[in-house]
Design a protein around this motif. Structure first.
Motif, short mmCIF file in Angstrom:
data_model
loop_
_atom_site.label_atom_id
_atom_site.label_comp_id
_atom_site.label_asym_id
_atom_site.label_seq_id
_atom_site.Cartn_x
_atom_site.Cartn_y
_atom_site.Cartn_z
N VAL A 22 1.75 8.25 132.67
CA VAL A 22 2.58 8.14 131.50
C VAL A 22 1.49 7.74 130.26
N GLY A 23 0.95 8.34 129.37
CA GLY A 23 0.20 7.70 128.30
C GLY A 23 -1.44 8.29 128.48
N GLU A 46 2.53 12.34 126.99
CA GLU A 46 2.12 11.48 125.76
C GLU A 46 2.97 11.69 124.77
N LYS A 48 2.79 11.32 121.75
CA LYS A 48 2.25 11.80 120.51
C LYS A 48 2.00 12.99 120.53
N ALA A 61 -15.31 -1.52 119.56
CA ALA A 61 -16.38 -2.10 120.21
C ALA A 61 -16.37 -1.61 121.49
N THR A 135 6.00 14.04 124.24
CA THR A 135 6.96 13.86 125.35
C THR A 135 7.15 12.48 125.60
N VAL A 136 8.35 11.99 125.13
CA VAL A 136 8.49 10.49 125.18
C VAL A 136 9.35 10.22 126.37
N PHE A 232 -16.65 -4.93 112.60
CA PHE A 232 -17.63 -4.18 113.45
C PHE A 232 -18.23 -2.76 112.86
N LEU A 281 -1.95 -6.16 121.66
CA LEU A 281 -2.59 -6.26 122.75
C LEU A 281 -2.40 -7.47 123.84
N ASP A 300 -3.49 -1.75 129.55
CA ASP A 300 -2.69 -2.80 128.80
C ASP A 300 -1.45 -2.89 129.41
N VAL A 305 -6.96 -6.66 129.94
CA VAL A 305 -7.89 -7.05 128.78
C VAL A 305 -8.45 -8.27 128.73
N GLY A 310 -10.54 -9.58 123.59
CA GLY A 310 -9.44 -8.48 123.26
C GLY A 310 -10.15 -7.26 123.84
N ALA A 316 -9.36 -0.75 131.25
CA ALA A 316 -8.29 0.38 131.43
C ALA A 316 -9.12 1.38 132.38
C1 FAD Z 1 -6.01 -3.82 116.92
C2 FAD Z 1 -6.70 -3.63 118.27
C3 FAD Z 1 -8.29 -3.71 118.32
C4 FAD Z 1 -8.82 -3.59 119.71
N1 FAD Z 1 -10.20 -3.58 119.85
C5 FAD Z 1 -10.67 -3.41 120.89
C6 FAD Z 1 -12.07 -3.20 120.89
O1 FAD Z 1 -12.94 -3.37 119.82
N2 FAD Z 1 -12.78 -2.97 122.26
C7 FAD Z 1 -11.88 -2.81 123.33
O2 FAD Z 1 -12.61 -2.35 124.39
N3 FAD Z 1 -10.75 -3.03 123.27
C8 FAD Z 1 -10.03 -3.28 122.19
N4 FAD Z 1 -8.56 -3.44 122.00
C9 FAD Z 1 -7.77 -3.26 123.09
C10 FAD Z 1 -7.79 -1.43 123.78
O3 FAD Z 1 -7.50 -0.68 122.46
C11 FAD Z 1 -6.78 -1.52 124.89
O4 FAD Z 1 -7.21 -2.38 125.77
C12 FAD Z 1 -7.01 -0.09 125.30
O5 FAD Z 1 -6.69 0.70 124.50
C13 FAD Z 1 -6.05 0.07 126.63
O6 FAD Z 1 -5.88 1.46 127.03
P1 FAD Z 1 -4.43 1.78 127.48
O7 FAD Z 1 -5.12 3.29 128.11
O8 FAD Z 1 -4.03 0.93 128.84
O9 FAD Z 1 -3.36 1.83 126.54
P2 FAD Z 1 -3.56 2.56 124.96
O10 FAD Z 1 -4.77 2.97 124.67
O11 FAD Z 1 -2.53 2.02 124.28
O12 FAD Z 1 -2.86 4.06 125.52
C14 FAD Z 1 -1.36 4.28 125.79
C15 FAD Z 1 -0.83 5.60 125.66
O13 FAD Z 1 0.59 5.59 125.96
C16 FAD Z 1 1.20 6.31 124.91
N5 FAD Z 1 2.66 6.08 125.33
C17 FAD Z 1 3.40 4.89 125.08
N6 FAD Z 1 4.54 4.81 125.57
C18 FAD Z 1 4.76 6.07 125.80
C19 FAD Z 1 5.94 6.69 126.17
N7 FAD Z 1 7.08 6.09 126.41
N8 FAD Z 1 6.07 7.96 126.57
C20 FAD Z 1 4.75 8.89 126.52
N9 FAD Z 1 3.51 8.16 126.11
C21 FAD Z 1 3.54 6.95 125.66
C22 FAD Z 1 0.73 6.01 123.59
O14 FAD Z 1 1.12 6.61 122.66
C23 FAD Z 1 -0.73 5.84 124.24
O15 FAD Z 1 -1.25 7.21 123.83
C24 FAD Z 1 -8.15 -3.44 120.78
C25 FAD Z 1 -6.48 -3.43 120.57
C26 FAD Z 1 -5.93 -3.44 119.46
C27 FAD Z 1 -4.50 -3.20 119.39
#
Ligand code: FAD
Length: 467
Positions: A22-23, A46, A48, A61, A135-136, A232, A281, A300, A305, A310, A316
């Motif tokens: 999921v995601g 996903e 979106k 970054a 797909t939620v 950045f 985050l 996340d 993280v 951050g 991930a």
């Molecule tokens: C403002 C901000 C700045 C950041 N800056 C940095 C940086 O500079 N460098 C860095 O390394 N990290 C940074 N981070 C952290 C980084 O973005 C995250 O740690 C990283 O994206 C985590 O990846 P992920 O795949 O776990 O989650 P995400 O990238 O959040 O992906 C989750 C996915 O799941 C989908 N999803 C959620 N719920 C559902 C559902 N119910 N059904 C279907 N799909 C769903 C979402 O749409 C999304 O596409 C930042 C975060 C934020 C918020």
């Protein structure tokens, strides 16, 4: 079941891949690509649309890109790296009228995050991952003894059920899936609170004249210690400008605060804003355990993280790989129980989890310390040692450097003593995390020892308990 429910059940389509992820973020794409490469059926769900997927709030970054998991080759990602010339952090400390230049160890790139998002999706697709956009996921299915067997979702407005041997929760911060799983039969960490998160917001800003600091990540404290602004440079004229604050604090007006800072910086005169996004985050220790029979949380969704910077992309990607490899072992043995998947927890702790848990101690300290004192102290510290501490969770200072730092930091000795004691607590914690248990039955005893150390952290720092 009512007639209405019966007809809904009859029209609900069911699909049964080996693994459901999921995601479609970093964790999900790396997990799914690893599974597809082992020739198992995997689908990413996903929420979106296909066009919006990969558009995720980020500071852009990317640290450690040189050693990303190979499931998606680095050559696929490289076109999204818009600035590979950054080699240091520039810490602006207005309270002390000082700018600190601190080297950043390892490889770092500032990226076009949306382009990167598209490229990891392409990379996963290229090795056979199936994507269901729009797909939620809104529920998780379980057997009577608690094993997760799949998820329920709404796909393009229609109900869908997905059955799978393993569900990988890569749904990001505050994943909704975890609200639906009954974790009572496993050690999965449910000690998660909104105050363990940071609320962050960023804009992509275009300026006419190149900025002078295009080789630096610029950081600046917000008026409170538990928040910072960042600038950045994606290129010398395209800047990712953002800020965030720990959710223990009174909410900040993120959009207004950023606007005010931008207005006060001459290099942003006449700048144009192209894109605005915000999100939460995790700025906490990694989950003690992110596995449950038939289910793992990654990225996340499991607190992977670096809680001081951050940065969560690299964590991930690796969490995705490790969870996928545990899932493959489960598929091969026909056993997806907690013991089989446990190796995933161990690999996360061994690679970065222990370090992040130790860094969290400094995050806790920052919530208890006076911001001016902290900034004064930072201004007096040797830059390369700060960098070491920020990324490795620990550092050591030789006698000459210590004497110089002490001289420079007179007026902040109380805080230094506090820091010194805190560092000892962080080192103790790191040691305990390095002895993370090899099986779920030993977790409780390990947690008791860890909680004792955390008591000492709160005592030393004077901070309110975080967990
Ligand atoms: C403002 C901000 C700045 C950041 N800056 C940095 C940086 O500079 N460098 C860095 O390394 N990290 C940074 N981070 C952290 C980084 O973005 C995250 O740690 C990283 O994206 C985590 O990846 P992920 O795949 O776990 O989650 P995400 O990238 O959040 O992906 C989750 C996915 O799941 C989908 N999803 C959620 N719920 C559902 C559902 N119910 N059904 C279907 N799909 C769903 C979402 O749409 C999304 O596409 C930042 C975060 C934020 C918020």
């Amino acid at each position: 079941m009512s007639t209405q429910e019966q007809s809904a059940a009859a029209t609900t389509q069911t699909q049964s891949p080996d693994v459901v992820v999921v995601g479609a973020g970093t964790a999900g794409c790396y997990a799914a690509a690893t599974i597809a490469r082992a020739d198992y059926d995997v689908v990413i769900l996903e929420r979106k649309t296909e066009d919006e997927a990969g558009h995720i709030a980020c500071g852009d970054a990317l640290k450690g890109a040189d050693s990303f998991p190979e499931a998606i080759p680095k050559s696929k990602l490289e076109p999204a790296f818009t600035n590979t010339g950054v080699d240091h952090g520039r810490f602006e400390i207005p309270q002390e009228d000082t700018v600190l230049e601190i080297p950043i160890p390892g490889e770092l790139a500032v990226i076009d995050r949306w382009e990167y998002g598209r490229r990891i999706i392409e990379g996963a697709e290229a090795v056979g991952v199936d994507f269901h956009y729009d797909t939620v996921v809104n529920n998780v299915t379980q057997t009577d003894d608690g094993r997760v067997t799949g998820v329920e979702a709404i796909r393009k407005g229609e109900p869908r059920t997905y059955e799978a041997a393993v569900v990988i929760d890569a749904a990001g911060s505050l994943s909704v899936l975890q609200d639906h799983v009954d974790f009572s039969e496993s050690t999965f960490d449910t000690n998660v609170n909104y105050s363990h998160f940071c609320s962050a917001y960023r804009e992509i800003v275009h300026v006419d004249e190149p900025v002078e600091w295009d080789d630096a990540l610029v950081f600046k404290p917000t008026e409170r210690a538990a928040g910072y602004l960042w600038y950045f440079p994606r290129t010398d004229t395209e800047i990712n400008a953002g800020l965030g604050f720990q959710m223990t604090e009174e909410p900040m007006k993120l959009v207004d605060d950023l606007k005010r800072d931008l207005e006060n910086r001459p290099e942003f005169a006449g700048a144009e804003v192209e894109d605005k996004l915000g999100a939460a985050l995790p700025t906490r220790r990694p989950y003690d355990s992110a596995v449950h029979p038939g289910y793992m949380a990654v990225g996340d969704a499991a607190g992977h993280v670096n809680p001081t910077t951050g940065g969560g992309i690299a964590g991930a990607a690796y969490a995705g790989k490790y969870a996928a490899e545990a899932a493959i072992k489960g598929l091969e043995t026909g056993d997806v129980g907690e013991k089989t998947l446990w190796e995933y927890n161990e690999r996360v702790m061994d690679h970065f989890g222990a370090r992040y848990a130790a860094l969290d101690v400094y995050n806790i300290l920052s919530t208890a310390i006076d911001v001016d004192d902290l900034m004064g102290l930072l201004a007096a510290m040797p830059g390369e040692k700060l960098a070491e501490a920020l990324y490795s969770g620990s550092t050591s200072i030789g006698p000459k450097l210590a004497a110089e730092s002490l001289y420079n930091s007179r007026g902040h000795w109380g805080t230094i003593w506090n820091f010194f004691q805190t560092k000892r607590r962080a080192d103790d914690l790191l040691e305990l995390y390095e002895a993370y248990p090899h099986h779920p039955a030993a977790l409780e005893h390990w947690q008791e020892r860890r909680d004792d150390l955390m008591e000492q952290v709160y005592e030393t720092t004077g901070a309110d308990p975080k967990y």
